[in-house]
Design a protein around this motif. Sequence first.
Motif, short mmCIF file in Angstrom:
data_model
loop_
_atom_site.label_atom_id
_atom_site.label_comp_id
_atom_site.label_asym_id
_atom_site.label_seq_id
_atom_site.Cartn_x
_atom_site.Cartn_y
_atom_site.Cartn_z
N ILE A 263 30.54 -2.54 54.81
CA ILE A 263 30.27 -3.01 53.30
C ILE A 263 30.96 -3.06 52.30
O ILE A 263 30.81 -3.86 51.83
N SER A 270 27.82 -7.58 51.51
CA SER A 270 28.48 -6.48 51.05
C SER A 270 29.37 -6.40 50.11
O SER A 270 29.21 -7.51 48.97
N ARG A 271 30.05 -5.49 49.56
CA ARG A 271 30.50 -5.41 48.07
C ARG A 271 31.50 -6.41 47.61
O ARG A 271 31.66 -6.96 46.88
N GLN A 274 29.15 -10.01 46.94
CA GLN A 274 28.48 -9.80 46.19
C GLN A 274 29.27 -9.93 44.68
O GLN A 274 28.79 -10.57 43.54
N GLU A 275 30.15 -8.93 44.39
CA GLU A 275 31.18 -8.68 43.62
C GLU A 275 31.66 -10.45 43.26
O GLU A 275 31.91 -10.61 41.62
N THR A 320 37.29 -2.36 44.35
CA THR A 320 36.52 -2.14 44.67
C THR A 320 36.50 -1.33 46.04
O THR A 320 36.10 -0.39 46.61
N MET A 324 34.87 3.16 47.25
CA MET A 324 34.69 3.12 48.45
C MET A 324 35.37 4.40 48.62
O MET A 324 34.45 5.77 48.96
N VAL A 329 29.34 5.35 49.94
CA VAL A 329 28.30 4.46 50.16
C VAL A 329 27.29 5.07 50.44
O VAL A 329 26.93 6.36 50.46
N GLU A 333 23.09 0.34 51.98
CA GLU A 333 24.17 -0.01 52.27
C GLU A 333 24.67 0.47 53.89
O GLU A 333 24.86 -0.28 54.73
#
Length: 450
Positions: A263, A270-271, A274-275, A320, A324, A329, A333
């Motif tokens: 994740i 995944s974060r 994507q970010e 990030t 978490m 999560v 996810e």
Amino acid sequence: MTIERTDLPSGLTVVTEDVPGARSASFGCWVRVGGRDEVAELAGASHFLEHLLFKGTEERSGREISEAIEAVGGELNAHTAHEHTAFYTRVPAAAAAVGLDLLADVVTSPAFDEDDVESERQVILEELHLAEDEGDDRVLSLAHEALWGDHPLGREVLGSLETIDAMEREAIAGFFDRHYHPANLVLVAAGAVDHAQVVAAGERFPARTIGERPARVAPAVATPVQRTALLRRPLEQAHVAVVWDGIAADDPDRYALSVCNQILGGGLSSRLFQEIREERGLAYSVFSSLASYSDAGSVVAYAGTSPERATEVRELILETAAGMVAGGVTEREWEVALGYLEGASLLGLEDSGSVMARLGNHVCAKGEVIPLEKQLAKLRAVTRADVHAVAERLLAAEPAVCGVGPPHRPRPRRLTAPAARRPGVATRRWCRRAAPGARRGGRGGERSPR
């Protein structure tokens, strides 16, 4: 599939898995010795051996070894890790006897010719220069140096320019004699293989009265040793790595941590990906990865970006991870990560080489082969709460932050509008490189996961 095991009087363990319908046969010899088992002055000895064993044996020259394997369309390779060194071959089923014979010869009867030692020394020195020049590799090595300091787990498995340059033939041969004895070896095979044939090959491994199992000391608990580490290099990109203390390979939280890592930065959804890449376009390559050893582990997040964006990327990685820890999560996810990890486990065993590697890794590290269904059951049992708990356990701690690259310089002004981004595989490619620590050296130069 049928797994068979024989423990020979010499101490050698033989494990095979017959794969019905397989058209290939894969054989491997896992040695329970790696980079962490070397004294400081012999740092890189395991990797040096990995190269030399392919240079010639008492019966074959290096050229004859290469010709024999290529004549049947097979492959012969190896890699060095911190806790093991592995030699393996994959051949068509009809050439199983050829592959097995070559592997046994390479591992049991190296010639250690003086000229070969010197030629491979130069190859490894060039490999070290290359690793130093590649910013992504170097920052990941730097991260583990920051985490573990002078402990052998913090060292590059290639060794250093100084140790490789000074290592003499007698020292390398002595390392082989001390550690490459049957009780320290695991002979594995998978695919279209015959257990009795592999056992017969194992009986060729000479019994030795001398030899030792490496005594290992765990890293200090107070990690990381260094909170920040920065190397200036004349590179086009800045390479950023953030590393947290992880967990050992047998820790009960290992399945939850795999989901947590997936994740955080394990895939396209995944974060971090994507970010940092998809939403902000700050990096082409961004990921997180895990390393787990018998008594320690690490969690690393990496991104390669332009020098003026390095600080922003570093902060996004930290934010990030903190997110978490603070919020856990989402259900989606969690579902996606579980599905990916289970599917990847199954797809990863589609060829005999993957099955063989699983046997070698399990027996070498755990002493037995863990049934896949048992592993998948433990994975499926991971809850969202478990993932949040392991994030709180590890990612809440202060990490080490490392960077390799040039000093900050102003970004040149764009004179023309950028071309429209066309959809397709090339623009969606997920460029992930595994952390260093396992090196596939003498036969191709690729790197295996740390």
